[in-house]
Design a protein around this motif. Structure first.
Motif, PDB file in Angstrom:
ATOM      1  N   ARG A 292       0.705  -1.066   0.110  1.00 18.99           N
ATOM      2  CA  ARG A 292      -0.023   0.059   0.050  1.00 18.99           C
ATOM      3  C   ARG A 292       0.954   1.376  -0.049  1.00 18.99           C
TER       4      ARG A 292
ATOM      5  N   VAL B 282       3.940   1.313  -1.067  1.00 17.23           N
ATOM      6  CA  VAL B 282       4.792   1.553  -2.199  1.00 17.23           C
ATOM      7  C   VAL B 282       3.701   2.476  -3.271  1.00 17.23           C
ATOM      8  N   ILE B 283       2.536   1.852  -3.289  1.00 14.00           N
ATOM      9  CA  ILE B 283       1.543   2.265  -4.326  1.00 14.00           C
ATOM     10  C   ILE B 283       1.137   3.799  -4.252  1.00 14.00           C
ATOM     11  N   LYS B 284       1.011   4.108  -2.917  1.00 12.26           N
ATOM     12  CA  LYS B 284       0.495   5.502  -2.688  1.00 12.26           C
ATOM     13  C   LYS B 284       1.885   6.429  -3.106  1.00 12.26           C
TER      14      LYS B 284
ATOM     15  N   LEU C 193       1.858   6.704  -6.758  1.00  9.66           N
ATOM     16  CA  LEU C 193       0.704   7.825  -7.384  1.00  9.66           C
ATOM     17  C   LEU C 193       1.438   9.029  -7.116  1.00  9.66           C
TER      18      LEU C 193
END
Lengths: 179, 556
Positions: free
Chosen positions: A118, A120-122, A125
């Motif tokens: 989570r 890493v993805i944030k 983005l």
């Protein structure tokens, strides 16, 4: 501590509804969440959950298993089911042999990995430009259609599709470098 | 725009709709798109998962049990499928056109089903009815051979079941039933037809059109055909599953919810779309050795003078008929001295009846009815008809037939009723044509009634649970505003509970107003200070919605 006993499993293998219901009630939710995390749609998550149980009930031989351990086993089986269904190299997990399942590993992957992912993805983005990030937020996180996204952003639908594609290309690159 | 951009958009849309994208089942070598799709899923994982509906575990367990049992079976018997290819081709072409021209959403599924059904002139099929108990044990209840056409004619023969050999048919002129065990032929009126046959395709399409909502939950092969599985939430009653043939866009299988430990499944194991029902099947003749039992409630008359001589009054006929309608026949009930005018629309699918008889009793509307006005008189509107009071009791039966509506009123010593399966608007046109003054029938949402002096707080969670309980067949009195008012007032008098008779009698309550959504009930009893009870349908506004007390007035 909740246990899955051999007697129940044996009845379940014969298709005894009551035993299967008991088994499902104590295990379905963490399994469904795990599968949903992988496939990201309800229709497929429900199908794969069902197939996982069928496969698992047919294969499991161990008696008197702890529920937690059984859930880990189910998760491992579900990875194989997804792999079989998709038959694509896109899926990152390697094929797992049922005999080699180490439930502790699956459990660990489930809890700590998800939180780390989570972040890493944030972070990824946050590295997109404002327009690309907005398209991704509207289309994927908030679930708007291309037409509605275009209206909100005051852009043409074609432009939204192009920005969306480029944003995801960039995200895929960022994530690959992080992995 | 490139194909990749379009494919990506479609992929995201599928996930947003909770559906499996087609890319999840395909093998291709487009590594770049695979990476992008995986990125989409990783971004989506920031959101909470969409969880299954209530009752998922039970459904899951049943499906798993079914799969595991299947493994024990040796060989699956393949069902045959005989289809008139030309007729099916026409339906398929239409279904494809609808699918290509319109995007796939819920309205379009219903539209495609409606259009597909409209293209059918007649169909012939074999229907199997099975029952399953809570332990998952299945048994076949019956097998029917069905012939049906788009003019509401049908012929049904029970092939296997408790009434094996029974034939029921309706050719639009009469309905008959041949009972081989008794060697008797029963004859009934063609309309109204209280019960036709189960799993009628047109009726299923109507039901899904009128459902509160439905959702696609998967795909399955049924009787050798690929079907889309829909979960339908009807207005009233528990949700059921419907399997719709992906090519013909018509229902093929239906499964009720498990209720009272039983679940029913009906499936067309064979179906063919044909030009017409064979003439010999819908032509009545008494089989040799059979005796004829006439169950018709009427005697046909050829003119008004004949009718007048039998009933003793001059019946009133509409001066101008709504477009498309004509007088099919006129009949009299010789016992209650009532006249019935039977009007049929050109396409034969709609019927309107006008009933008239002399009365010397005060008009009492049915407690569940909506109230309107015709001239200066109260009119009772029932949609569907739940009670056949007054003139509705003659030349029937009408109550309990789901698609029948009625409007009943009195005028100058006569009682009238309009009964039909057309819209209320068309029925009002008939009434206007009888020239008895202004017609005020609430067709849509009615205006809000007066406010009560004392408001009663309502717990919506409790009401929702009550509604569910009524939907599954419990406490039907909650659908009757008078009964709900009676219980409310009685509990005000005896808050510790009611033992024996209610302290307030049902007859002491009178409906003052009822719009179908709101009602005011007058209380005429000295045991209570309550003079009026105000009720509302808070959960569902149709005839399946329960009434809740929202307030009351006290005597001055």
């Amino acid at each position: 501590m909740l246990m899955i006993d051999e007697n129940k499993l044996s009845k379940a293998r014969e298709g005894d509804l009551k035993s299967i219901e008991e088994l499902c009630k104590s295990t379905w939710e963490p399994l469904y969440r795990f599968i949903y995390y992988k496939v990201q749609n309800r229709e497929e998550a429900e199908d794969i959950t069902q197939d996982t149980y069928v496969k698992a009930i047919k294969h499991i031989q161990k008696s008197n298993t702890k529920v937690e351990r059984y859930i880990s086993f189910l998760k491992a089986v579900s990875l194989n089911v997804i792999k079989d269904k998709w038959r694509k190299r896109q899926y990152q997990g390697k094929r797992i042999n049922l005999d080699d399942v180490n439930p502790e590993v699956i459990s660990l992957e489930d809890s700590t990995e998800v939180n780390a992912q989570r972040e890493v993805i944030k972070d990824a983005l946050g590295r997109l430009n404002e327009e690309q990030r907005r398209v991704i937020e509207l289309r994927i996180l908030e679930g708007y259609s291309v037409a509605d996204t275009a209206k909100i952003m005051n852009k043409k639908e074609g432009t939204v599709r192009v920005v969306q594609y480029r944003a995801l290309q960039n995200l895929a690159d960022i994530l690959k470098n992080n992995d | 725009m490139s194909d990749n951009e379009r494919d990506l958009s479609r992929y995201i849309d599928s996930l947003n709709e909770g559906k499996k994208p087609k890319e999840h089942g395909l093998t291709d070598n487009n590594r770049e798109m695979d990476d992008i799709y995986e990125t989409v899923r990783r971004v989506r994982s920031l959101k909470d998962p969409v969880m299954p509906d209530n009752g998922y575990t039970e459904k899951l367990a049943q499906n798993i049990a079914g799969e595991l049992r299947k493994n024990h079976r040796t060989k699956k018997v393949r069902m045959t499928w005989f289809v008139s290819m030309a007729a099916v081709a026409a339906v398929v072409v239409l279904a494809l056109i609808v699918n290509f021209v319109l995007p796939a959403n819920k309205d379009n599924i219903v539209y495609a089903m409606e259009q597909a059904f409209k293209q059918i002139k007649a169909y012939h099929g074999v229907l199997e009815i099975a029952q399953m108990n809570a332990d998952g044990q299945k048994s076949t209840q019956g097998k029917l051979e069905i012939w049906s056409d788009n003019e509401n004619r049908y012929y049904v023969k029970e092939l296997i079941g408790a009434q094996s050999g029974l034939i029921t048919a309706n050719n639009g002129e009469k309905k008959w039933q041949l009972r081989p065990d008794q060697k008797e032929a029963y004859i009934f009126s063609a309309f109204p037809d209280p019960y036709r046959f189960t799993f009628e395709l047109g009726k299923e399409v109507d039901e899904i059109k009128n459902a509160l909502k439905f959702e696609a939950i998967g795909e399955e092969r049924v009787s050798g055909r690929m079907t889309k599985v829909l979960k339908v939430y009807p207005q009233g009653g528990a949700p059921y599953k419907l399997w719709v043939d992906k090519e013909t866009k018509l229902p093929l299988k239906k499964q009720s919810a498990m209720q009272n430990a039983l679940q029913y499944t009906v499936v067309y194991t064979k179906i063919e779309f044909i030009e017409a029902i064979p003439k010999e099947l819908i032509t009545y003749s008494t089989p040799s050795g059979f005796s004829e039992v006439n169950k018709k409630y009427e005697q046909i008359v050829s003119n008004l003078i004949e009718a007048e001589e039998i009933v003793g009054f001059t019946p009133r006929m509409p001066e101008i008929l709504p477009l498309g309608y004509s007088n099919y026949n006129t009949a009299v009930d010789t016992e209650i001295k009532a006249v019935k005018f039977n009007y049929t629309a050109i396409d034969n699918a709609k019927n309107i009846l006008i009933l008239e008889n002399k009365v010397n009793k005060e008009f009492v509307p049915v407690s569940t009815a909506v109230l309107g006005k015709i001239g200066n008189n109260t009119a009772e509107v029932q949609s569907p008809i739940q009670e056949d009071w007054g003139v509705l009791g003659g030349l029937g039966p009408y109550a309990g037939i789901t698609d029948l509506k009625s409007i009943r009123w009195q005028n100058e010593g006569m009682e009238y009723a309009i009964i039909g399966n057309d819209s209320l608007e068309v029925m009002i046109e008939f009434i206007k044509s009888l020239k008895m003054g202004d017609v005020q029938i609430p067709v849509n949402e009615a205006k809000t009634l007066l406010k009560p002096q004392v408001e009663v707080p309502v717990n919506m969670d409790i009401e929702e649970n009550e509604q569910k309980s009524v939907d599954s067949g419990h406490s039907p009195w909650k659908l009757d505003p008078v009964f709900v008012a009676q219980v409310f007032v009685s509990l005000k008098i005896s808050p510790e509970g009611i033992h024996g008779d209610y302290p307030i009698k049902y007859e002491e309550l009178k409906i003052m107003q009822n719009t179908g959504i709101e009602a005011i009930i007058e209380v005429n009893d000295t045991k209570t200070s309550i003079s009026k009870v105000f009720l509302k349908k808070l959960i569902r506004k149709d005839n399946t919605g329960i009434w809740s007390v929202v307030g009351y007035d006290v005597k001055k």
